[in-house]
Design an enzyme around this catalytic site. Structure first.
Site, PDB file in Angstrom:
ATOM      1  N   PHE A   1       1.966   5.474  -0.686  1.00  0.00           N
ATOM      2  CA  PHE A   1       1.660   6.363   0.170  1.00  0.00           C
ATOM      3  C   PHE A   1       2.896   7.800  -0.418  1.00  0.00           C
ATOM      4  O   PHE A   1       3.040   7.063  -0.583  1.00  0.00           O
ATOM      5  CB  PHE A   1       0.536   7.250   0.677  1.00  0.00           C
ATOM      6  CG  PHE A   1       1.481   7.010   2.870  1.00  0.00           C
ATOM      7  CD1 PHE A   1       2.205   5.845   3.014  1.00  0.00           C
ATOM      8  CD2 PHE A   1       2.110   8.241   2.768  1.00  0.00           C
ATOM      9  CE1 PHE A   1       2.230   6.037   4.193  1.00  0.00           C
ATOM     10  CE2 PHE A   1       3.146   8.352   3.715  1.00  0.00           C
ATOM     11  CZ  PHE A   1       3.261   7.178   4.272  1.00  0.00           C
TER      12      PHE A   1
ATOM     13  N   PRO B   1       0.944  -1.275   0.329  1.00  0.00           N
ATOM     14  CA  PRO B   1      -0.216   0.239  -0.093  1.00  0.00           C
ATOM     15  C   PRO B   1       0.626   1.354   0.131  1.00  0.00           C
ATOM     16  O   PRO B   1       1.376   1.384   1.091  1.00  0.00           O
ATOM     17  CB  PRO B   1      -0.581  -0.142   1.086  1.00  0.00           C
ATOM     18  CG  PRO B   1      -0.086  -0.883   2.325  1.00  0.00           C
ATOM     19  CD  PRO B   1       0.511  -2.174   1.310  1.00  0.00           C
TER      20      PRO B   1
ATOM     21  N   ASP C   1       6.098   3.051   1.811  1.00  0.00           N
ATOM     22  CA  ASP C   1       5.241   1.422   2.370  1.00  0.00           C
ATOM     23  C   ASP C   1       4.327   1.656   3.518  1.00  0.00           C
ATOM     24  O   ASP C   1       4.225   1.622   4.487  1.00  0.00           O
ATOM     25  CB  ASP C   1       5.855   0.420   2.822  1.00  0.00           C
ATOM     26  CG  ASP C   1       4.809  -0.724   2.782  1.00  0.00           C
ATOM     27  OD1 ASP C   1       3.825  -1.470   3.148  1.00  0.00           O
ATOM     28  OD2 ASP C   1       5.536  -1.746   2.619  1.00  0.00           O
ATOM     29  N   HIS C   2       2.974   1.352   3.245  1.00  0.00           N
ATOM     30  CA  HIS C   2       2.334   2.206   4.866  1.00  0.00           C
ATOM     31  C   HIS C   2       2.293   1.265   5.574  1.00  0.00           C
ATOM     32  O   HIS C   2       2.203   1.339   6.685  1.00  0.00           O
ATOM     33  CB  HIS C   2       0.460   2.775   4.433  1.00  0.00           C
ATOM     34  CG  HIS C   2      -0.188   3.666   4.987  1.00  0.00           C
ATOM     35  ND1 HIS C   2       0.820   4.437   6.439  1.00  0.00           N
ATOM     36  CD2 HIS C   2      -0.817   4.763   4.939  1.00  0.00           C
ATOM     37  CE1 HIS C   2      -0.621   4.666   7.262  1.00  0.00           C
ATOM     38  NE2 HIS C   2      -1.182   5.304   5.891  1.00  0.00           N
ATOM     39  N   ARG C   3       2.575  -0.511   5.217  1.00  0.00           N
ATOM     40  CA  ARG C   3       2.608  -1.271   6.382  1.00  0.00           C
ATOM     41  C   ARG C   3       3.643  -0.614   7.393  1.00  0.00           C
ATOM     42  O   ARG C   3       3.726  -1.429   8.559  1.00  0.00           O
ATOM     43  CB  ARG C   3       2.415  -2.679   5.610  1.00  0.00           C
ATOM     44  CG  ARG C   3       1.417  -2.258   4.663  1.00  0.00           C
ATOM     45  CD  ARG C   3       2.028  -4.074   3.881  1.00  0.00           C
ATOM     46  NE  ARG C   3       2.896  -4.018   3.323  1.00  0.00           N
ATOM     47  CZ  ARG C   3       3.529  -5.083   3.082  1.00  0.00           C
ATOM     48  NH1 ARG C   3       2.661  -6.280   2.717  1.00  0.00           N
ATOM     49  NH2 ARG C   3       4.374  -4.601   2.265  1.00  0.00           N
TER      50      ARG C   3
END
Lengths: 329, 388
Positions: free
Chosen positions: B188, B186, B360-362
């Site tokens: 952003f 994911p 990486d939004h994780r």
């Protein structure tokens, strides 16, 4: 014709055909039965052929067994399957065993008719589907038709059968309509122990009995919009179980889902899955999937009851999950 | 006794390898240590040394063919030895390793059709990668359920007159890795504008001073060094999300994207936080040159903990890059352009560089990324800190 009328017509015709046939049960005469299956029959056939009983299931099931042993063909109505529990000794210890314990010299040609099922807020003690308890028992036959034609044909066959038959109805089914044969001869007879493919398809086998067959048909229609053709098999009989029809289908589809209104644990799905895994091991693309009622005593609250029942959405979700496990959909 | 040469593991991410070419022919003598073949991995082409002595009796996987890790690719033994005996596993169609999960019907169809299910290893679409009937049907070109749902987009159709060419190994890898990245990471994006005035002056001074040594520091070197220092400052950003765990990186290994004629490769400058600008510049130049010459070694392409991609020299002012998993992010650097900016109530002309950080939004949140980006800007706007 409704399912209820189909049952009534079968009873009427068998009363007519064989003087040894008689009906017995709680308020099935003047009151015409709690679910009006026997409406008009007491008036037509009188109190000897349509007998009212006290509220004493153990007593009148036992009386039915005795009558059957002596050559009559009783059709005993238990108001709902939930009340049969007080007569379990009669059904399981006597009706089921007498023929074998007497070396086949005496039979028990008795039918026990009784409706089960949930969905009417009758709560935990009055919403059960207990047919597997009887399907578990050698010596009994268990049928559970889903359409008026099968109700008609199977009831007539059951009455003529020399073994005790538990005839499982479903409260929601009584008002279902469908065609039945015009002929009142033997044309409409449905053999015990033969399943019926009610919807053909090559992509997924859905197996059910009683009202759940209708739910599966709805789900099959939904799946067809996604390009998946589900075959729906109505078991009609649970004991003896027509596993061949299911196996023929799973050999083609490689995918099998069994749905039932009762609890899954030790249920119809467990039995069918075990047999399919053995017969179709090399044909399966995924393990057999089961859908059943939530493993709780049925709640009274409507939303909870709906949540506990294996309704269409739940069956569809299970079918989609199974298909996803097969890399499709 | 004949023994097998097997497809070696040549990189962390390697799942299978292609035999680029054989340097020995059947019947040739081989000694342990001899280079017998070249193997293409997902990242580079590597030499393959035999660990066996004897005669190359049989080549099982020909040039251009693919084999799974550990699969036999050739048989080495004594001259004249019979290798016909029991067929080696590579050519057996039904003996499947127990670890290869396949549904019973998939196995049955494969056996009936003489199909080696190992070609589907890692590509099963059932639970946990189980190979199911649909996978086998697809391989056999048979219709697969279901017809695409009505809302599915129409299949991509190439114009009929397009020339169709097999992508190179590298292009295949880029296609696969980037699809995976966009599908599973994911992303952003955070964009900032950095005033490069002082950085350019600093670089000018530096290069003047180093001219005698022949060292030239580029703007990109300053950016890489700034990122290295900023990564060290922000452990909460400098971590990777791998299999549900956060991996904190002890050292800043920065991948520097190098455009090739028809592709892209990302060699890694290691330990940037501990290297001088001079070292970063020299190493980057060397890596880029060898990348263009196709001379990079596999380890030089592995282990990046962050990447920088710069398209400024091509006039791009701003873009967003795709993260190369499992790296926590990538910085996309645009051109430095003169812009009118308000400063203390006046409009002044400043060299401004827009950078976009993909995160990486994780692994990190927006604020983590923003703080990292602030640090990068701070180093570039006060470049003396790059050597402090």
């Amino acid at each position: 014709m409704t399912y209820r009328e189909a049952l009534r017509r079968a009873l009427d015709e068998e009363l007519e055909r064989d003087d040894n046939v008689f009906l017995m049960g709680e308020e099935i005469g003047r009151f015409e039965g709690s679910y009006k299956v026997t409406a008009g029959l007491w008036k037509k056939w009188g109190g000897k052929r349509v007998r009212e009983t006290p509220i004493s299931e153990e007593g009148f099931v036992g009386a039915g067994i005795g009558a059957a042993m002596l050559g009559l063909r009783p059709v005993v109505e238990i108001m709902t399957v939930n009340f049969i529990l007080v007569a379990m000794d009669m059904v399981v210890n006597h009706a089921a065993k007498i023929s074998q314990m007497f070396g086949g010299k005496i039979n028990v040609p008795m039918v026990i008719r009784t409706p089960g099922g949930a969905g009417a807020q009758l709560t935990a003690q009055h919403s059960q589907s207990l047919e597997v308890m009887f399907a578990h028992t050698p010596g009994l036959k268990v049928v559970a038709p889903s359409s008026p034609a099968d109700a008609y044909g199977l009831l007539k066959t059951a009455i003529r059968d020399d073994d005790p038959v538990l005839f499982m109805e479903n409260l929601i089914l009584y008002n279902q309509t469908g065609p039945i044969p015009d002929d009142d001869g033997d044309e409409g007879l449905v053999p015990i122990g033969r399943a019926n493919v009610v919807r053909p398809g090559d992509d997924l086998t859905m197996v059910a009995h009683s009202y759940t067959v209708r739910r599966c048909l709805t789900v099959a229609d939904r799946l067809s919009q996604l390009g998946v053709q589900a075959e729906v098999i109505d078991l009609r009989s649970l004991r003896p179980l027509d596993v061949d029809t299911v196996v023929d289908s799973v050999r083609r589809t490689g995918r099998c889902l069994v749905a039932e209104e009762g609890w899954s644990t030790f249920g119809v799905g467990a039995e069918v899955a075990a047999r399919v895994h053995r017969a179709c091991f090399d044909d399966l693309d995924a393990p057999v999937e089961r859908v059943g009622g939530a493993e709780v005593p049925m709640p009274y609250a409507k939303p909870l009851e709906m949540a506990a029942m294996p309704l269409e959405d739940k069956i569809e979700a299970a079918a989609r999950g199974l298909l996803r496990d097969c890399g499709v959909l | 006794m004949a023994e097998e040469l097997v497809m070696p593991r040549l990189s962390d991410t390697m799942e299978r390898g292609t035999v680029a070419r054989w340097l020995k022919r059947e019947g040739d003598e081989v000694h342990a240590g001899d280079v017998v073949a070249e193997i293409e991995t997902d990242k580079a082409t590597m030499e393959y040394q035999s660990d066996l002595d004897g005669v190359l009796l049989k080549i099982l996987v020909g040039a251009g063919e693919v084999a799974e890790l550990g699969a036999p690719i050739a048989i080495v033994g004594a001259a004249g030895e019979d290798v016909a005996g029991p067929p080696p596993p590579a050519t057996a169609s039904s003996a499947l390793p127990a670890a290869l999960k396949a549904s019973p019907v998939a196995r049955r169809i494969a056996e009936e059709k003489g199909l080696d299910l190992r070609q589907l290893a890692g590509r099963g679409t059932g639970p946990d990668g189980r190979i199911v009937r649909a996978d086998v049907d697809r391989l056999l070109g048979r219709p697969v359920l279901p017809v695409p749902p009505p809302q599915a987009p129409p299949p991509v159709m190439a114009p009929a007159d397009a020339e169709v060419v097999e992508p190179s190994r590298m292009q295949q890898v880029i296609a696969r890795r980037m699809t995976e990245a966009k599908a599973t990471v994911p992303h952003f994006y955070l964009t900032a504008e950095i005033d490069m005035g002082r950085a350019m002056e600093f670089r000018g001074e530096l290069n003047e001073a180093l001219a005698a040594e022949g060292v030239k520091v580029s703007v990109n070197d300053l950016i890489v060094r700034a990122c290295g220092l900023a990564l060290r400052e922000h452990p909460q950003f400098h971590r990777s999300y791998i299999d549900g765990k956060l991996h904190y990186h002890p050292s800043a290994n920065i991948g520097v994207a190098v455009a090739l004629e028809d592709g892209l490769i990302v060699p890694v400058v290691r330990g940037v936080e501990a290297k001088t600008l001079r070292q970063v510049a020299a190493e980057t130049r060397d890596l880029a040159q060898r990348a263009r010459d196709g001379q990079l070694k596999q380890p030089e392409l592995e282990g990046a903990t962050f990447s920088v991609s710069n398209l400024g020299m091509l006039g791009v002012t701003h873009f967003a890059a795709i993260i190369n998993p499992p790296e926590p992010g990538i910085l996309a650097v645009g051109a430095t352009v003169e812009r009118a900016v308000p400063r203390d109530g006046e409009v002044v002309i400043r060299p401004i560089m827009a950078v976009t950080l993909s995160v990486d939004h994780r692994a990190s949140s927006g604020a983590d990324g923003a703080r990292f980006l602030q640090s990068v800007a701070r180093y570039l706007e006060a470049p003396i800190l790059l050597v402090a």
